[in-house]
Write an enzyme that holds these catalytic residues in place. Sequence first.
Site, short mmCIF file in Angstrom:
data_model
loop_
_atom_site.label_atom_id
_atom_site.label_comp_id
_atom_site.label_asym_id
_atom_site.label_seq_id
_atom_site.Cartn_x
_atom_site.Cartn_y
_atom_site.Cartn_z
N THR A 34 0.81 -1.22 0.00
CA THR A 34 0.00 0.00 0.00
C THR A 34 0.84 1.27 0.00
OG1 THR A 34 -0.12 0.07 2.42
CG2 THR A 34 -1.83 -1.18 1.25
N CYS A 42 -2.79 0.24 14.77
CA CYS A 42 -3.66 0.65 13.66
C CYS A 42 -4.84 -0.32 13.51
CB CYS A 42 -2.87 0.70 12.36
SG CYS A 42 -3.86 1.28 10.95
N ARG A 67 4.03 6.66 3.20
CA ARG A 67 3.17 7.78 3.58
C ARG A 67 2.45 7.46 4.88
NH1 ARG A 67 1.75 6.22 -1.39
NH2 ARG A 67 -0.34 5.61 -0.67
N CYS A 69 -0.37 6.80 7.51
CA CYS A 69 -1.72 6.24 7.47
C CYS A 69 -2.73 7.30 7.91
CB CYS A 69 -1.80 5.02 8.39
SG CYS A 69 -3.45 4.32 8.55
N CYS A 72 -4.69 5.77 11.52
CA CYS A 72 -4.07 5.72 12.85
C CYS A 72 -3.16 6.90 13.15
CB CYS A 72 -3.29 4.41 13.02
SG CYS A 72 -1.79 4.28 12.02
N TRP A 435 19.70 16.85 47.89
CA TRP A 435 18.26 16.85 47.65
C TRP A 435 17.90 17.76 46.48
CZ3 TRP A 435 14.44 20.44 47.21
CH2 TRP A 435 13.12 19.95 47.19
N TYR A 439 16.37 16.52 42.96
CA TYR A 439 15.02 16.96 42.57
C TYR A 439 15.05 17.62 41.19
CZ TYR A 439 10.34 18.98 43.06
OH TYR A 439 9.01 19.32 42.87
N ASP A 455 14.53 13.13 51.74
CA ASP A 455 13.27 13.82 51.58
C ASP A 455 12.28 13.36 52.66
OD1 ASP A 455 11.39 15.41 49.57
OD2 ASP A 455 10.32 13.58 50.17
#
Length: 492
Positions: A34, A42, A67, A69, A72, A435, A439, A455
């Site tokens: 295709t 899909c 190309r 789809c 989807c 710490w 973070y 912590d």
Amino acid sequence: MTAPAPLLDDTRYQAVRSRDARFDGEFFFGVTSTGIYCRPSCPAVTPKRANVRFYPSAAAAQQAGFRACRRCRPDAAPGSAAWNVRADLAGRAMRLIGDGVVDREGVAGLATRLGYSSRQVHRRLTEELGAGPVALARAQRAHTARILLQTTGMPITEIAFAAGFASVRQFNDTVRAVYDRTPSELRAAPAHRRAPDGAAAAGIPLRLAHRGPYAAGQVFGFLARRAVPGVEEVLGPPGGRTYRRTLLLPYGTGIAEVTEPAPDRETGNWLGCRLRLTDPRDLSAAVQRVRRLFDLDADPYAVAEHLGADSRLRPLVAARPGLRSPGAADGAELAVRAVLGQQVSVAAAAGLAGALVAAYGKPLAAPDGGLTHLFPEPGVLAGAGLEETGMPQRRRDALRALAAALADGAVRLDPGADREETTRALLALPGIGEWTAGYVRMRALGDPDVFLPTDAGARHGLAALGAGPADADAWRPWRSYALHHLWHHGAP
């Protein structure tokens, strides 16, 4: 994080046969009979194995002549969890390309940020993604163009340059090659409701895809508790909240609105988002920053499988499927907020940040609800007195030192920053300890494997779990997600 073991083609084909959405964004497949390429989930009839070719990126499938789809929309699949969390060259490069660095600075600028030659970057990306940086950026431009064509009333010529194309001819050729339609035909195709007055008036409506379950309640609650007045706000009751914030972007400014999905929504692995941008060229960068903030490219299946193997964490993982580790819309902003949050409560830190915004943030041209300012830029804070915060002198000195290091590039927190180098640079600054550096690394740099043993919330969670800091080693490489489970488990 190192590269995961590649999937075998037979395993990929089984994922395609079962339409397994867990692999969306992890690979793509082209169908030779295709000439189209799809995501694994899909809904179309499964093609014969002999007609299927597999590709590690949408750009590689496009480069091979396939190309996209129309059913989807593989270009809209969530990003690969591997490329978005890895700390190696390929992972850092993909995050920078997603932020639009190639469009703004070219391949040479990308290579300079990564500390490699252009040839090395091209070779590594081609080896791992099947396409070089130019092709990867081209695929992103095509996706941006489709969004603008189908959701705004902008003139097609303006869209070409807003999406990052160098010329209208290049824009037309790329859209035809990727979507097998002219821009006018693509605009006429069914899509989201188009804003009648263009992108600036009503904003650009988006559906930001994610993989697997998403613990929206916990994520929106996490952001709501930390919302900085003037820059962020969360409106509405749990189960229907809207998170809003201002954005400082490469070409201008923006406002992002992300809506919490209703708990009873049965279909659609996506979050609704609307972006209002002063310059549409910022669309790709804004989308990527929102995706990082909401941790939309995570792989919740891999996280749950690993953490759920621990008998103590298993009930927590089962109770909150799809728990995420929120990132940051702006790394420098997050670092400043981390210093403000040292040794104070979450609410107090948000209050200090609000005072900083009111004193040093740049006001918007016009307030938008509770949004009034952009977060202060590092160069402004580096020379500020900061008396408005009421913080101790040593904390103000630490904040100014951090801001100066961010302003002059001594500390880098962009999407392609090296995590180890950045951590060392942060720890070298006065007033920055383990710490704060951890973070920042977890949220600003998106590291999935950070644990904060000092912590307070982590200690409470560990105690409630009957575990100790040493037990966290078994939770690698997903300790950031384990930390969020502990925070929720140990909270009052």
